[in-house]
Scaffold this motif. Structure first.
Motif, mmCIF file in Angstrom:
data_model
loop_
_atom_site.group_PDB
_atom_site.id
_atom_site.type_symbol
_atom_site.label_atom_id
_atom_site.label_comp_id
_atom_site.label_asym_id
_atom_site.label_seq_id
_atom_site.Cartn_x
_atom_site.Cartn_y
_atom_site.Cartn_z
ATOM 1 N N ILE A 102 23.441 35.351 48.072
ATOM 2 C CA ILE A 102 24.146 35.425 46.797
ATOM 3 C C ILE A 102 25.481 34.727 47.006
ATOM 4 C CG2 ILE A 102 25.223 36.934 45.099
ATOM 5 C CD1 ILE A 102 23.130 39.057 45.857
ATOM 6 N N VAL A 103 25.730 33.724 46.204
ATOM 7 C CA VAL A 103 26.963 32.949 46.328
ATOM 8 C C VAL A 103 27.805 33.171 45.086
ATOM 9 C CG1 VAL A 103 27.943 30.632 46.555
ATOM 10 C CG2 VAL A 103 25.802 31.196 47.715
ATOM 11 N N SER A 104 29.054 33.532 45.296
ATOM 12 C CA SER A 104 29.981 33.684 44.183
ATOM 13 C C SER A 104 30.969 32.527 44.225
ATOM 14 C CB SER A 104 30.754 34.999 44.295
ATOM 15 O OG SER A 104 29.876 36.094 44.208
ATOM 16 N N VAL A 105 31.018 31.776 43.158
ATOM 17 C CA VAL A 105 31.943 30.646 43.080
ATOM 18 C C VAL A 105 33.139 31.085 42.254
ATOM 19 C CG1 VAL A 105 32.249 28.260 42.360
ATOM 20 C CG2 VAL A 105 30.039 29.017 43.256
ATOM 21 N N ILE A 106 34.303 31.000 42.866
ATOM 22 C CA ILE A 106 35.533 31.417 42.195
ATOM 23 C C ILE A 106 36.157 30.188 41.550
ATOM 24 C CG2 ILE A 106 37.806 32.449 42.508
ATOM 25 C CD1 ILE A 106 36.637 33.731 45.086
ATOM 26 N N LYS A 110 41.742 30.345 39.194
ATOM 27 C CA LYS A 110 42.073 31.705 39.605
ATOM 28 C C LYS A 110 42.605 31.756 41.039
ATOM 29 C CE LYS A 110 38.957 34.297 36.642
ATOM 30 N NZ LYS A 110 37.862 35.273 36.602
#
Length: 127
Positions: A102-106, A110
């Motif tokens: 699971i990759v979260s791209v910020i 921000k």
């Protein structure tokens, strides 16, 4: 240890350079050299000598800035930048061709005020 550079010393052998990620490697340790995506099998060899900061040492660990490992019987064609060297005496590694992540791209907007991301840096993940 992931190989960041390597070279040959005529009459001595191949030297693999990199930063130890975890554990400790000793002179005479038996190691496996893994090349993900290579067309040839993984190699087994042993460590002949270790240099850290230009000094000959008997072991290198995670605290080492950079370690240079002289590998017995290796050919420079068997190494690539990114090859993984794992001590058979201190641990094992299991390669996999598939995994779920699971990759979260910020969004940059921000993070920019925090100045934690620098343009031009390639993030690398070790799982």
């Amino acid at each position: 240890m992931y190989v960041s550079d390597f070279f040959t010393i005529t009459g001595r052998g191949v030297v693999a350079c990199g930063n130890p990620e975890s554990g400790t490697i000793h002179v005479t340790d038996h190691v496996n050299v893994f090349n993900v995506g290579a067309t040839y099998p993984d190699r087994e060899t042993s460590v002949v000598s270790i240099k850290v900061s230009g000094s000959e040492v008997t072991e290198a660990g995670k605290s080492a800035d950079r370690a240079d490992l002289m590998l017995k019987g290796m050919d420079k064609d068997w190494l690539n930048v990114g090859s993984c060297i794992v001590s058979k005496d201190n641990g094992t590694v299991t390669l996999t061709k598939e995994m779920k992540v699971i990759v979260s791209v910020i969004p940059y907007a921000k993070v920019a005020p925090l100045k934690r991301i620098v343009v031009g840096i390639d993030p690398t993940a070790f799982v």
